[in-house]
Scaffold this motif. Structure first.
Motif, PDB file in Angstrom:
ATOM      1  N   ILE A   1       5.455   6.362   2.394  1.00  0.00           N
ATOM      2  CA  ILE A   1       4.234   5.678   1.982  1.00  0.00           C
ATOM      3  C   ILE A   1       3.250   6.730   1.486  1.00  0.00           C
ATOM      4  N   THR A   2       2.624   6.466   0.349  1.00  0.00           N
ATOM      5  CA  THR A   2       1.588   7.381  -0.152  1.00  0.00           C
ATOM      6  C   THR A   2       0.262   6.645  -0.244  1.00  0.00           C
ATOM      7  N   ALA A   3      -0.816   7.361   0.013  1.00  0.00           N
ATOM      8  CA  ALA A   3      -2.162   6.809  -0.104  1.00  0.00           C
ATOM      9  C   ALA A   3      -3.081   7.893  -0.656  1.00  0.00           C
ATOM     10  N   TYR A   4      -4.097   7.462  -1.385  1.00  0.00           N
ATOM     11  CA  TYR A   4      -4.994   8.408  -2.058  1.00  0.00           C
ATOM     12  C   TYR A   4      -6.444   8.066  -1.734  1.00  0.00           C
ATOM     13  N   PHE A   5      -7.224   9.115  -1.437  1.00  0.00           N
ATOM     14  CA  PHE A   5      -8.655   8.961  -1.161  1.00  0.00           C
ATOM     15  C   PHE A   5      -9.411   9.895  -2.105  1.00  0.00           C
TER      16      PHE A   5
END
Length: 271
Positions: A46-50
């Motif tokens: 899973i990838t997430a970006y902030f």
């Protein structure tokens, strides 16, 4: 970011087109919802970006401790909720926290007008701020254009692409300009109109990236924790291309031969 793009016609099982208006808390909750799925449907990666730190750094520069601390404190709460939520699942999750680049301070009075080096009759100019690509037109002589620009150098330098440190290993790539103009550190190319907007805002300093990655200001962060990793290690800086084969190794995937990364670089940090 970019997860909605197909790679050789294949897309991730679950993905969204990037939308900057989605709050960080919603992004965190989506990760936890995916981890809560039954095992057959649960993602293995899973990838997430902030974007928060990038946004603040661009607006106020990378050395405005007050503004950066405000942003970092809020982001720290988001990451804390993510990590605590992952712990509650009881799953053997590895967490890798990275930034894609560092950032360099650019005073507004050191912005360079793009128009000062443009010449539409001889070449097309593609501006990325920290580098200009010049694509010569058919009637243009490379040596004449190069020497003409060389005589104008001021807070920037012109290079033949084949001679540049950045692209000398693959100078024939058609995406690259015939010539490159690279500003000195802490200088950046923008249009006259953009420069005027920045000056009228009253903000004296900006932050930008895209400069020589060897410069310490452009170095990124790398933190990793989980069952795949050894504990309490502080490692020497490395090129972030080596993260890709490391993730392949953790997931038990064959590492593609054409990747630039080398598994041997980060293998010592794995259990």
């Amino acid at each position: 970011v970019g997860s909605e793009a197909d790679v050789q016609g294949i897309r991730p099982t679950y993905y969204y087109r990037y939308d900057g208006s989605i709050s960080n808390s919603e992004r965190v909750q989506q990760v936890l919802d995916w981890l809560d799925l039954p095992a057959p449907k649960r993602p293995h990666m899973i990838t997430a970006y902030f974007s928060d730190m990038d946004d603040t750094g661009h607006s106020f520069g990378p050395n405005d401790d007050e503004k950066l601390s405000e942003t970092l404190t809020a982001l720290d709460k988001n990451l804390g909720n993510l990590i605590e939520g992952i712990k509650k699942t009881g799953l053997p999750v590895n967490i890798i926290l990275v930034s894609d680049h560092g950032m360099m301070e650019v005073p507004v009075n050191q912005l360079i007008p793009l128009e000062s080096v443009e010449n539409d009759s001889l070449y097309r100019t593609v501006n990325v701020g920290a580098i200009l690509h010049l694509y010569l037109k058919e009637n243009a002589d490379e040596n004449d254009v190069f020497e003409g620009l060389k005589s104008k150098e001021k807070n920037w330098k012109v290079y033949r692409t084949k001679d540049s440190l950045f692209y000398k290993s693959n100078p024939s790539n058609p995406r690259l300009g015939d010539l490159l103009i690279i500003p000195d550190h802490h200088y950046y190319f923008k249009t006259v109109r953009q420069i005027g907007t920045h000056k009228s805002s009253g903000q004296p300093v900006l932050g930008h990236h895209g400069f020589d990655p060897e410069h310490p200001d452009l170095h990124a962060v790398f933190y990793a924790n989980g069952p795949a990793f050894k504990e309490n290690l502080v490692i020497e800086p490395f090129r972030n291309i080596h993260i890709y084969p490391m993730i392949c190794e953790i997931l038990g995937l064959d590492i593609p031969e054409e990747t630039n990364g080398d598994i041997e670089v980060l293998k010592p940090i794995l259990r």
